[in-house]
Design an enzyme around this catalytic site. Structure first.
Site, short mmCIF file in Angstrom:
data_model
loop_
_atom_site.label_atom_id
_atom_site.label_comp_id
_atom_site.label_asym_id
_atom_site.label_seq_id
_atom_site.Cartn_x
_atom_site.Cartn_y
_atom_site.Cartn_z
N GLU A 292 47.16 40.28 41.48
CA GLU A 292 45.85 40.36 40.84
C GLU A 292 45.88 41.09 39.50
OE1 GLU A 292 42.85 41.88 43.48
OE2 GLU A 292 43.21 40.38 45.01
N GLU B 269 45.85 36.16 50.09
CA GLU B 269 44.85 37.10 50.58
C GLU B 269 43.55 36.35 50.83
OE1 GLU B 269 44.05 40.76 48.50
OE2 GLU B 269 46.17 41.10 48.07
O1 IFM Z 1 42.53 45.60 49.37
C1 IFM Z 1 42.46 44.72 48.31
C2 IFM Z 1 43.85 44.30 47.88
O2 IFM Z 1 44.64 45.39 47.57
C3 IFM Z 1 43.78 43.40 46.68
N1 IFM Z 1 42.86 42.30 46.91
C4 IFM Z 1 41.56 42.61 47.41
C5 IFM Z 1 41.67 43.48 48.65
C6 IFM Z 1 40.27 43.82 49.20
O3 IFM Z 1 39.52 44.48 48.24
#
Ligand code: IFM
Length: 505
Positions: free
Chosen positions: A227, A412
């Site tokens: 990210e 994710e």
């Molecule tokens: O916990 C985070 C992760 O580290 C990165 N993506 C979003 C998740 C939830 O906020």
């Protein structure tokens, strides 16, 4: 304040001159939302969106949806969020150690220690994954464990930890997927400018090469940077995350230097002869126009949320509509980005990849003035507007808009519990996972080459500025005793893994 690109952040060279306080900001997977912009609003049905539709168009089948052959179902964590033991075995200090130590930065004063104590309980955690039958585990390597000061020789004890973890995962038939950078920059590199400094990209590639050499047996995808949008927009734009900077020019520099570091690391990967596949993890989200005359602002906001990252990685060019003073844009002079990009940089950012990792949490609406608008119900994380069809739209959009896109993996996707107290009866997460996995299966049925899904997260953990109060785990962690208890969602997900199919509601 909205996704970085906080409409209220004005271009400035002085962080203190930025008008938005941290309290005004809600953490976003890809930025932040203006509290004041949460007025409910309906999409403007007459206006085409920048690439997707906010209107539900699909009804899930009443029968289980099979996942493609060889599809990997796993769960993900990141080093700082689960490991704890922040001073053990020669680990250096990271920007999150520094940031969390400052009162007021993290809810409840939580720090990275002990988090979920995974550095000491990793064997138990691998057993847990095996009990759930997971195909894959995505974790990140802590740069300060490998190079305590961000450069120089390897710290053998740090490497040994990850070697043992990879070996044990392989023994248990769980495919390791490794993220090289999940936000824990060594503090000495921040002292020299962090991601706003071009040299950090080269330091990152050096570190990546050390890890490729140290972990030759990794079979799952290698992901360079997690990210980059969040690091740039929330770390350097709103200052809600480490390193806590509020300076839009540094924010833009952090975008470019992370993508440059990514490309240099991909080259290091090819040079190392390492096994496995390499890619980057981008958090993407459909942007819908909300209300009269919002289409153009939504197109620009789409550039900010998605194309500013997809284009340089998959097309070798930055979009020309992300920066400027029009509604929806990052309020920065486009010349700032132009000045950062040196000859050859875009060939580097667009080094061919083996996989593109997509992290999907939800959608956003944007009105004609470029402010964020709530179109869908949120989770307990107010930035997360839940719309499962956005998962499908994102996967299809990347396939259709980027002919050079490699295979996709979803690294994710998840939701926090409604309560910080910690429940194991998480019916809402079960429905969230079901609905999103159905959209992944739907995309695969429609010919998208999507090969894996990792739920966020395996364990309740340190949720950055939210501390320990937002629990995203399939497995409950009692932070006082570190006892692990699988939630209902973990049991449900184990069933999906066993059946290779997503059951109907
Ligand atoms: O916990 C985070 C992760 O580290 C990165 N993506 C979003 C998740 C939830 O906020």
């Amino acid at each position: 304040m909205r996704g970085v690109p906080d409409r209220t952040v004005r271009r400035t060279t002085s962080a203190s001159a930025l008008p938005v306080s941290r309290r005004d900001v809600l953490r976003l997977g890809g930025g932040a939302l203006a509290l004041g912009a949460l007025a409910a609003c309906t999409p403007d049905a007459g206006t085409p969106s920048p690439g997707a539709s906010a209107t539900p168009t699909w009804t899930p089948p009443a029968s289980p949806m099979r996942l493609p052959d060889g599809f990997v179902l796993g769960a993900a964590t990141s080093a700082f969020q689960v490991e704890g033991s922040t001073t053990a075995d020669g680990r250096g200090r990271s920007i999150w150690d520094t940031f969390a130590a400052q009162p007021g930065n993290v809810r409840g004063g939580a720090t990275g220690d002990p988090a979920a104590d995974h550095y000491r309980r990793w064997e138990q955690d691998v057993d847990l994954m095996a009990e759930l039958g997971l195909d894959g585990y995505r974790f990140s390597v802590a740069w300060p464990r490998i190079q305590p000061t961000g450069s120089g020789p390897v710290n053998p004890a740090g490497v040994d930890f990850y070697r043992r973890l990879v070996d044990r995962l392989l023994e248990r038939g769980i495919e390791p997927a490794v993220t090289l950078y999940h936000w824990d920059l060594p503090q000495p590199l921040q002292d020299r400018g962090g991601w706003a400094a071009r040299d950090t990209a080269s330091r990152f590639a050096d570190y990546a090469a050390l890890v490729f050499d140290a972990l030759p047996d990794v079979t799952g995808p290698w992901l360079t940077i997690n990210e980059p949008k969040t690091t740039a927009y929330v770390g350097y734009g709103s200052g809600y995350h480490a390193p806590g900077i509020r300076d839009v020019d540094q924010m833009v520099a952090a975008v470019h230097h992370q993508l440059l570091g990514h490309g240099l690391a991909v080259r290091a990967f090819r040079a190392s002869g390492a096994s496995g596949r390499v890619g980057i993890a981008l958090n993407l989200q459909p942007v819908y126009p909300a209300g009269e005359g919002a289409h153009e602002a939504a197109v620009r906001a789409d550039a900010v949320e998605n194309r500013l990252f997809l284009d340089p990685v998959l097309r070798g060019a930055y979009p020309d509509d992300a920066l400027g003073d029009l509604p929806g844009q990052i309020p920065a002079d486009p010349a700032v980005l132009d000045a950062l990009v040196q000859d050859g940089d875009l060939a580097t950012t667009s080094e061919p990849l083996d996989v593109l990792a997509i992290q999907y949490y939800g959608v956003t609406g944007v009105d004609s003035s470029g402010q964020n608008v709530q179109l869908y119900p949120t989770s307990d994380a107010p930035w997360q507007q839940i719309h499962p069809e956005g998962m499908y739209e994102t996967l299809v959009r990347v396939r259709d808009d980027y002919p050079t896109a490699p295979a996709l993996v979803v690294t994710e996707n998840g939701i926090p519990d409604r309560t910080p107290d910690g429940t194991t009866d998480d019916a809402e997460r079960v429905e969230f996972l079901r609905a999103h996995l159905q959209q992944v299966a739907r995309a695969a049925d429609d010919g998208v080459d999507v090969q894996a899904y990792y739920a966020w997260s395996l364990l309740d953990n340190f949720e950055w500025a939210e501390g320990l109060d937002q629990r995203w785990g399939l497995v409950h962690v009692d932070f006082a005793t570190q006892e692990r208890t699988p939630k209902a969602s973990a049991r449900w997900y184990a069933g999906v893994v066993a059946q290779r199919a997503v059951p109907p509601a």
